[in-house]
Scaffold this motif. Structure first.
Motif: not given
Length: 222
Positions: A43-63
């Motif tokens: 049940i898709t929320d496309p907004r979560l894609g950008a939020v997760l990419l922002d987390r990766l860009a800030s240095g967080a690992g995938p988990q």
């Protein structure tokens, strides 16, 4: 109603996806140069894609990125997410309200997930196929999507599919979609066969138009 794989190869990121819903790639695929790949589905929320990419860009690992987003998301139990970063590390999340038979899997440089599946082993089959396939990232993603379909795919027929990649050029250098058609994975295969030999020429046209090849169409007299 969706199965997908996100992957990394030689600094490139890509996602391949198929679904019984129309235009699935428009909602599921999230890619960012030099950062990662995220699929947001169920049940898709496309907004979560950008939020997760922002987390990766800030240095967080995938988990860690998944944990931070899911922990603060009130509707997380309705979501299914996969994340792959620039090191090839991967993580997945399937909320408690993920639809029907569902599953997820990770492998070297890839993560796959699906819901309303014919078999919970579909994502594992996709990761295995990606790992054993040779060639360009696009070819390996298509091999994984084909393997997912062969392993059962969705419980019902699929009607849309997509395949997209980024390669640190500033845009998606491959971005193919079949938004509503019977046998969309086969149609996607046909599109990729046409596109892949021309991909680098179109990148060159964007980066260095003076050195780019001609279009080879009537009216192009270069």
């Amino acid at each position: 109603m969706t199965f997908s794989i996100a992957a990394h190869q030689d600094g490139r990121f890509g996602i391949a996806v198929s679904s019984s819903s129309p235009a699935v790639a428009a909602r599921v695929v999230h890619l960012r140069d030099s950062v990662g790949a995220v699929a947001s589905q169920n049940i898709t929320d496309p907004r979560l894609g950008a939020v997760l990419l922002d987390r990766l860009a800030s240095g967080a690992g995938p988990q860690a990125a998944l944990d931070s987003v899911v922990g603060g998301e009130p509707s997380a139990e309705y979501r299914q997410l996969t994340v792959v970063d620039a090191t090839g590390a991967a993580a997945t999340f399937s909320g408690g309200f993920t639809l029907g038979v569902h599953g997820e899997a990770t492998g070297p440089h890839c993560a796959a997930a699906g819901n309303l599946l014919a078999d919970p082993g579909v994502p594992a089959a996709m990761c295995e196929a990606f790992g054993s396939a040779a060639g360009e990232l696009e070819e390996r993603l298509l091999a994984a999507l084909t393997a997912g379909l062969a392993a059962g795919g969705e419980a019902g027929p699929v009607y849309s599919a997509g395949l997209s990649t980024v390669s640190a050029n500033g845009w998606r250098d491959t971005d193919l979609r079949v938004d509503w058609q019977e046998d969309p994975v086969d149609a996607l295969r046909g599109l990729l066969k046409v596109w892949l030999p021309q991909r680098d020429d179109y990148v060159r046209r964007g980066l260095d138009p003076a050195a780019s090849p001609g279009y080879g169409v009537p009216g192009d007299d270069r």
